[in-house]
Design an enzyme around this catalytic site. Structure first.
Site, short mmCIF file in Angstrom:
data_model
loop_
_atom_site.label_atom_id
_atom_site.label_comp_id
_atom_site.label_asym_id
_atom_site.label_seq_id
_atom_site.Cartn_x
_atom_site.Cartn_y
_atom_site.Cartn_z
CB CYS A 82 -0.99 0.05 1.26
SG CYS A 82 -1.72 1.52 1.47
CB CYS A 85 0.35 2.00 4.08
SG CYS A 85 -1.41 1.23 3.74
#
Length: 323
Positions: A82, A85
């Site tokens: 991700c 993230c």
């Protein structure tokens, strides 16, 4: 701003009892395994220390549920693939290190811990959930800028400080460290001069933009943060409907009307009435509407000194309706 997580739907989706049972069972199965605490999370060596922990199904009970009875625990649900993230996690880690235990950052790899992700109803990541007293109380999705994440955490601490003594104890231990990054600015600082000139001219849009430019460069600049709150309130107060209070009293379920009425009450020095109105409204709503009311109320708190008894009383009342 990223969509805030709905606490109403989350309360039904998060099966904390199931997670607790799985955690206890996994811990019992580790007859010769690791200690109850999790290993330091990624970035903990960069300053997070014990305030940043990796959490697994086996350690969820001790690192999240148990610790959330003392201070808030912010759960960061992430994955190695991700990209957002990778932007948000370092921000959370820096803020956790700076807080020195006033709150705990618990990192959960959703790929390695799918049951935790399922319990929290994760549909997209990054997803951040704050827990207090073993229950989720607030959250958001997406990688927010550091200034917004910091403001969100400040709001949590303000609402919970009087209910969770561990927050205040950690802040007292931190001592004067919170002022280490203060930047000296005064009437001759051209950035503030420009903002103040715009404010004096009644140009609230320009004044807010000038203060926001300072915050974009210095997210921790408390003078600019306080000023921008003042500017926003002045702009709302100037445009206030003189009948806002009566309209809100006639429509108690209209969140927008309650926000406008609270502003009108603050403008006429009915401070306690304004605070009480928004605490009631926060308690009667869930999800995005509750988030809006809470954020609006915290913004009004910032118009007054932190030790104002009216603010302290309202913070305690807000905490009672949040969890």
């Amino acid at each position: 701003m990223a969509q805030s997580a709905s606490m109403a739907s989350m309360a039904g989706a998060v099966d904390l009892s199931a997670l607790r049972a799985r955690s206890e069972a996994a811990s019992r199965a580790q007859t010769s395994g690791a200690p109850a605490g999790a290993a330091p999370g990624p970035g903990a060596d960069g300053g997070g220390g014990s305030w940043v922990v990796d959490v697994t199904e086996a350690t969820f009970q001790s690192e999240v549920l148990d610790r959330s009875t003392q201070v808030p625990v912010v759960v960061d649900l992430w994955a190695t693939w991700c990209q957002p993230c990778k932007q948000l996690s370092p921000v959370l880690e820096r803020l956790a290190a700076k807080a020195k235990g006033a709150w705990i950052l618990a990192k959960v790899d959703v790929d390695a811990n799918p049951r935790i992700a399922q319990a929290f109803g994760v549909q997209s990541i990054p997803m951040v959930i704050a827990l207090a007293g073993g229950q989720p109380i607030d959250g958001f999705n997406g990688a927010l800028p550091e200034a917004q994440v910091s403001q969100w955490i400040d709001g949590l601490l303000e609402a919970l400080r009087d209910r969770m003594p561990g927050i205040r104890e950690a802040e007292e231990r931190a001592g004067a460290g919170a002022g280490d990054e203060d930047v000296e600015e005064g009437p001759d600082d051209p950035r503030f001069t420009a903002a103040e000139d715009a404010l004096e001219a009644g140009d609230y849009v320009a004044a807010e933009a000038a203060y926001q430019q300072i915050l974009d460069v210095e997210p921790g600049n408390e003078q600019a943060r306080a000023a921008i709150g003042q500017v926003r309130f002045l702009a709302r107060a100037e445009a206030a409907d003189p009948t806002a209070i009566a309209k809100a009293d006639a429509a108690p379920d209209d969140v927008d009307a309650q926000l406008a009425a609270a502003d009108a009450e603050i403008a006429t020095d009915q401070v306690e009435a304004a605070f009480a109105r928004l605490v009631r409204t926060a308690g009667a709503n869930f999800g995005p509407d509750r988030d809006r009311v809470r954020e609006h109320l915290i913004g009004l708190f910032e118009l007054y000194p932190a030790d104002d008894e009216r603010v302290s009383a309202a913070r305690r009342a807000l905490a009672r309706v949040l969890f």
